[in-house]
Scaffold this active site. Structure first.
Site, PDB file in Angstrom:
ATOM      1  N   ASP A   1       0.952  -1.162  -0.021  1.00  0.00           N
ATOM      2  CA  ASP A   1       0.026  -0.161  -0.086  1.00  0.00           C
ATOM      3  C   ASP A   1       0.862   1.251  -0.020  1.00  0.00           C
ATOM      4  OD1 ASP A   1       0.633  -0.252   2.769  1.00  0.00           O
ATOM      5  OD2 ASP A   1      -1.471  -0.164   3.350  1.00  0.00           O
TER       6      ASP A   1
ATOM      7  N   GLY B   1      -4.072  -8.256  14.796  1.00  0.00           N
ATOM      8  CA  GLY B   1      -3.858  -8.173  13.467  1.00  0.00           C
ATOM      9  C   GLY B   1      -5.125  -8.135  12.174  1.00  0.00           C
TER      10      GLY B   1
ATOM     11  N   SER C   1      -7.208  -0.766  15.457  1.00  0.00           N
ATOM     12  CA  SER C   1      -6.991   0.613  15.502  1.00  0.00           C
ATOM     13  C   SER C   1      -7.830   1.332  14.093  1.00  0.00           C
ATOM     14  CB  SER C   1      -5.692   1.182  15.454  1.00  0.00           C
ATOM     15  OG  SER C   1      -5.133   0.715  14.564  1.00  0.00           O
TER      16      SER C   1
ATOM     17  N   ASP D   1      -5.739  -0.551   5.684  1.00  0.00           N
ATOM     18  CA  ASP D   1      -6.719  -1.203   7.011  1.00  0.00           C
ATOM     19  C   ASP D   1      -7.891   0.042   6.945  1.00  0.00           C
ATOM     20  OD1 ASP D   1      -4.448  -2.544   7.604  1.00  0.00           O
ATOM     21  OD2 ASP D   1      -3.804  -1.234   9.156  1.00  0.00           O
TER      22      ASP D   1
HETATM   23  C1  GLA Z   1      -0.084  -2.387   8.519  1.00  0.00           C
HETATM   24  C2  GLA Z   1      -0.226  -0.792   7.910  1.00  0.00           C
HETATM   25  C3  GLA Z   1      -0.985  -1.159   6.432  1.00  0.00           C
HETATM   26  C4  GLA Z   1       0.036  -2.199   5.753  1.00  0.00           C
HETATM   27  C5  GLA Z   1       0.446  -3.172   6.530  1.00  0.00           C
HETATM   28  C6  GLA Z   1       1.055  -4.197   5.469  1.00  0.00           C
HETATM   29  O1  GLA Z   1      -1.263  -3.219   8.776  1.00  0.00           O
HETATM   30  O2  GLA Z   1      -1.386  -0.244   8.843  1.00  0.00           O
HETATM   31  O3  GLA Z   1      -1.003   0.034   5.983  1.00  0.00           O
HETATM   32  O4  GLA Z   1       1.139  -1.513   5.392  1.00  0.00           O
HETATM   33  O5  GLA Z   1       0.546  -3.129   7.735  1.00  0.00           O
HETATM   34  O6  GLA Z   1       0.482  -4.579   4.205  1.00  0.00           O
END
Ligand code: GLA
Length: 425
Positions: free
Chosen positions: A49, A142, A146, A199
């Site tokens: 991302d 995971g 947040s 996310d």
């Molecule tokens: C975290 C970050 C996301 C992304 C993932 C890895 O979740 O918040 O923006 O970079 O790691 O894909």
């Protein structure tokens, strides 16, 4: 009023707790209402991302929630069901008063303050409120607890604005992807993590039975079918929590930026007339063929980091092609490959994550598994035939503690809908 069966269960529970948590004699302006937003899993497209690349997440049937009532002033009072504590701040003077107010708040409330500060910066009309904050997204597990809290905060802002602030595709104050971008900025200021938009956008865009392909540069997205009744998505949490910001996430981001600079210089030198070469801004702009031609100019570490990201974008396209043909089973091998890249080239895995993936690999009927999210802890995502769920559960319960001395927790998720809010009367 909304059909009660459509209100997520955790929102109902928070609503029931509201009169218990806030029983002083305050005159509220509006009725009791609830706002919520889902967590996410990411099928493929990890650490792409912030390289302007592609991701393929889905929103899950776990939500962060607010339940409360609007006040006639600028005070926001919150009760956390998770942490069993109150927090309070004021909308007055935001965003300027963000730094000053942040210091006095517990971690969870900083995300809420951060979002309110960004909404204020965007000129969105806001009102004070009292609310219970809760939900069933495992914290730090995971599934982006947040981000779901941030997106639910925006929904709460809309709910308690008394109709002055709306969210939607047309004729609304903010569009879903504008909400995602705003929440991403709030995450940066609240946590110091230079996270991408994965996310927050997954939480904003969720649809039942759909995975979402997101172009993290243009922010365009489209839905793909992801509902095979014979298969399940299992999320297995290592129980390992490491602060992403201090554990190398921001460092990976820097390394990618450095690799882009070097590759752009080398490619423009070798291909002086090429417009494409001059326009390279992110790893997303470098094709696998170009990378193969020029990778020897990168220092070894950067070669591995960039190689992983460029291959991961390709894996996203492979999975998209399979989902378009409803071949969900065939996605499995691509997940194993993704994990190998994250472990060996991007180096964001850890012993616990590798152990979970190895255990899953030995169970027939597990089609694929990989670590998910930022890494260094957190969870794995497993694509599993339904008849293998129990075998995988037993294998994890037995072998994971043997090898790591820890307990893992196991969840089964479904592709679910996006955020929302409603009044109870
Ligand atoms: C975290 C970050 C996301 C992304 C993932 C890895 O979740 O918040 O923006 O970079 O790691 O894909």
């Amino acid at each position: 009023m909304m059909d009660a069966t459509k209100i997520p269960q955790p929102a109902q529970q928070a609503a029931e707790q509201f009169p218990i948590a806030f029983h002083d004699q305050i005159t509220y302006v509006g009725p009791l209402g609830a706002a919520w937003a889902p967590g996410r899993v990411n099928l493929i497209g990890e650490h792409t991302d912030y390289n302007d690349g592609f991701v393929l997440p889905l929103a899950v049937d776990r939500v962060a929630v607010f339940a409360g009532r609007r006040r006639d002033d600028t005070t926001i009072r919150l009760w956390s069901q998770h942490f069993k504590e109150y927090a309070q701040f004021s909308l007055a003077g935001l965003p300027e008063t963000f730094e000053q107010q942040r210091g006095g708040l517990p971690g969870w409330a900083r995300y809420i303050l951060g979002v309110m500060a960004e909404l204020a910066r965007a000129g969105v009309p806001l009102s004070g409120f009292d609310a219970v904050v809760g939900g069933d997204v495992p914290l730090g597990g995971g599934m982006s607890s947040s981000a779901s809290l941030e997106v639910a905060t925006v929904q709460a802002g809309a709910l308690f604005s008394g109709g002055k602030f709306t969210i939607g595709e047309e004729n609304a104050t903010l569009k879903p992807m504008e909400v995602a971008a705003l929440c991403q900025r709030a995450e940066h200021s609240a946590s110091g993590l230079r996270s991408g938009i994965l996310d927050q956008s997954a939480s904003c865009l969720g649809k039942p039975g759909k995975a979402i392909l997101i172009d993290c540069r243009s922010l365009e997205y489209r839905y793909l079918p992801f509902a095979d009744p014979a298969l399940s998505l299992m999320v297995i949490d290592t129980g390992v929590r490491r602060e992403l910001a201090t554990s190398g996430y921001n460092e990976r981001r820097q390394q990618c930026e450095e690799a882009v600079k070097i590759l752009r210089d080398v490619i423009t030198q070798h291909e002086p007339g090429s417009m494409q070469a001059q326009q390279i801004r992110a790893l997303r702009d470098i094709s696998p063929e170009q990378f193969a031609r020029y990778k020897q100019y990168l220092p070894e570490i950067l070669r591995r980091r960039a190689g992983y990201v460029i291959a991961e974008d390709e894996r996203v396209f492979q999975v998209v092609a399979l989902l378009e043909k409803h071949q969900v089973e065939a996605v499995g091998p691509i997940l194993w490959q993704g994990h190998a890249g994250l472990r060996d080239e991007y180096e964001v895995s850890c012993v616990e994550l590798d152990t979970l993936v190895e255990v899953a690999h030995q169970v027939p009927g597990v089609l694929g598994a990989r670590m998910m999210g930022g890494g260094f802890g957190g969870c794995t995502i497993n694509l599993v035939r339904n008849e293998a769920i129990e075998t995988l559960r037993q294998a994890v319960e037995q072998r994971y503690p043997e090898r790591t001395g820890r307990q893992a927790s196991i969840d089964i998720c479904r592709a679910a809908g996006g955020p929302g809010h409603t009044s109870f009367s």
